[in-house]
Design a protein around this motif. Structure first.
Motif, PDB file in Angstrom:
ATOM      1  N   ARG A  64       0.849  -1.190   0.000  1.00 13.03           N
ATOM      2  CA  ARG A  64       0.000   0.000   0.000  1.00 13.03           C
ATOM      3  C   ARG A  64       0.882   1.237   0.000  1.00 13.03           C
ATOM      4  NH1 ARG A  64      -3.221   0.397   5.738  1.00 13.03           N
ATOM      5  NH2 ARG A  64      -1.457   0.401   7.125  1.00 13.03           N
ATOM      6  N   PHE A  66       0.843   5.748   0.846  1.00 11.91           N
ATOM      7  CA  PHE A  66       0.208   6.720   1.733  1.00 11.91           C
ATOM      8  C   PHE A  66       0.704   8.133   1.464  1.00 11.91           C
ATOM      9  CE2 PHE A  66       4.006   5.224   3.868  1.00 11.91           C
ATOM     10  CZ  PHE A  66       4.597   6.390   4.327  1.00 11.91           C
ATOM     11  N   GLU A  87      -2.801   9.037   5.543  1.00 10.67           N
ATOM     12  CA  GLU A  87      -3.953   8.579   4.770  1.00 10.67           C
ATOM     13  C   GLU A  87      -3.443   7.524   3.798  1.00 10.67           C
ATOM     14  OE1 GLU A  87      -6.045  11.841   2.990  1.00 10.67           O
ATOM     15  OE2 GLU A  87      -6.203  12.904   4.896  1.00 10.67           O
ATOM     16  N   TYR A  88      -3.879   6.269   4.023  1.00  7.93           N
ATOM     17  CA  TYR A  88      -3.408   5.134   3.228  1.00  7.93           C
ATOM     18  C   TYR A  88      -4.303   4.885   2.021  1.00  7.93           C
ATOM     19  CZ  TYR A  88      -0.345   4.140   7.142  1.00  7.93           C
ATOM     20  OH  TYR A  88       0.614   4.233   8.119  1.00  7.93           O
ATOM     21  N   ASP A  90      -5.681   2.276   1.059  1.00  8.56           N
ATOM     22  CA  ASP A  90      -6.817   1.382   1.311  1.00  8.56           C
ATOM     23  C   ASP A  90      -7.906   2.053   2.137  1.00  8.56           C
ATOM     24  OD1 ASP A  90      -5.607   1.479   3.792  1.00  8.56           O
ATOM     25  OD2 ASP A  90      -5.042  -0.639   3.833  1.00  8.56           O
ATOM     26  N   GLY A  91      -7.764   3.379   2.369  1.00 10.73           N
ATOM     27  CA  GLY A  91      -8.788   4.122   3.093  1.00 10.73           C
ATOM     28  C   GLY A  91      -8.515   4.296   4.576  1.00 10.73           C
ATOM     29  N   GLU A  92      -7.556   3.575   5.117  1.00  8.46           N
ATOM     30  CA  GLU A  92      -7.235   3.711   6.544  1.00  8.46           C
ATOM     31  C   GLU A  92      -6.564   5.064   6.800  1.00  8.46           C
ATOM     32  OE1 GLU A  92      -4.333   1.771   9.971  1.00  8.46           O
ATOM     33  OE2 GLU A  92      -4.581   0.701   8.082  1.00  8.46           O
ATOM     34  N   THR A  93      -6.868   5.640   7.958  1.00 12.50           N
ATOM     35  CA  THR A  93      -6.159   6.832   8.407  1.00 12.50           C
ATOM     36  C   THR A  93      -5.534   6.517   9.764  1.00 12.50           C
ATOM     37  OG1 THR A  93      -8.109   7.767   9.452  1.00 12.50           O
ATOM     38  CG2 THR A  93      -7.661   8.442   7.192  1.00 12.50           C
ATOM     39  N   ASP A  94      -4.439   7.186  10.058  1.00  9.65           N
ATOM     40  CA  ASP A  94      -3.726   6.929  11.304  1.00  9.65           C
ATOM     41  C   ASP A  94      -3.086   8.233  11.754  1.00  9.65           C
ATOM     42  OD1 ASP A  94      -2.646   5.507  13.425  1.00  9.65           O
ATOM     43  OD2 ASP A  94      -0.967   4.700  12.267  1.00  9.65           O
ATOM     44  N   THR A 141      -2.752  -7.068  18.127  1.00 11.47           N
ATOM     45  CA  THR A 141      -1.608  -6.241  17.749  1.00 11.47           C
ATOM     46  C   THR A 141      -0.327  -7.010  18.038  1.00 11.47           C
ATOM     47  OG1 THR A 141      -1.491  -5.202  19.931  1.00 11.47           O
ATOM     48  CG2 THR A 141      -2.784  -4.054  18.241  1.00 11.47           C
TER      49      THR A 141
END
Length: 182
Positions: A64, A66, A87-88, A90-94, A141
Motif C-alpha cells: 500500500r 500513503f 492517509e493510506y 486502502d482508506g485507513e487513516t492513522d 496487535t
C-alpha cells in the motif's frame, strides 16, 4: 553414529553462525559526520511538512501507499512535537504524535503507539531512530521493531527508510519522502 554426531553438532554451529551474523551491524550514525546538507531535527522539522511513501511486505512487494502531513513545533526547552496524520491507499487513516525530549547525543522519542520509547541520534545529513511500534495484526496487535534512517538530500527534502522486524526477522519496510512546505 557419524550422522548422529553431525546432527548433534550441526545445530549449535548453525546457531553460532546466525548469532554472529545478527551481530554484524549496519551503518553507524557517525558514518555521516560532515555530510551535507546538515539534518538537525529542530531545524528541518519545523512548521508544515508533507510526506508520501510506500509500505512493503517482507519480500519487497509494495502492499500500500500513503500520504501524510506533519505539523512540527518546538518549545522553549527544546522539546519537539511532530503531529503526523497518515492517509493510506486502502482508506485507513492513522495519527501519531511524537514527543522528542533532548537527551545526550540526540532525543528520547515517545508516541502513543510506541511501546518501547526510541532514541533519535543525528549527525551530518542523517537521523537514526530505533523504537518498538504496536501494529495491528488480525484481531490483535504485535510489537514490531522499527529501524528508521532519514537522509537529507536537499534543503527541503528528506528520504526515510524504515526496516520492520519481529523477533529479529524482517517483516516489512517503509520508504517515504518528506518535504518542507514553503
Amino acid at each position: 553414529m557419524a550422522a548422529l554426531l553431525k546432527s548433534r553438532y550441526l545445530t549449535p554451529i548453525l546457531l553460532l553462525i546466525l548469532l554472529f551474523m545478527s551481530g554484524c551491524s549496519g551503518p553507524a550514525i557517525n558514518d555521516y559526520a560532515g555530510q551535507e546538507p546538515e539534518l538537525v531535527p529542530s531545524e528541518f522539522f519545523q512548521g508544515e511538512l508533507s510526506a508520501r511513501g510506500v509500505v512493503k511486505d517482507r519480500s519487497g512487494k509494495v502492499i500500500r501507499h500513503f500520504d501524510a502531513t506533519i505539523d512540527a513545533s518546538w518549545d522553549a526547552n527544546g522539546v519537539g512535537t511532530l503531529d503526523e496524520v497518515f492517509e493510506y491507499s486502502d482508506g485507513e487513516t492513522d495519527t501519531r504524535v511524537w514527543t522528542l525530549e533532548p537527551r545526550q547525543g540526540g532525543y528520547h522519542a515517545t508516541a502513543g503507539d510506541v511501546t518501547e520509547p526510541g532514541s533519535m541520534e543525528f549527525e551530518g545529513n542523517a537521523i537514526h531512530m530505533n523504537y518498538v511500534l504496536e501494529v495491528p495484526y488480525g484481531d490483535s496487535t504485535i510489537n514490531v521493531r522499527m529501524d528508521d534512517w532519514m537522509y537529507r538530500v536537499t534543503e527541503n527534502t528528506v528520504i526515510n527508510e524504515t526496516e520492520m522486524t519481529y523477533w529479529g526477522v524482517k517483516v516489512g519496510e517503509i520508504v517515504l519522502v518528506i518535504q518542507k512546505q514553503p
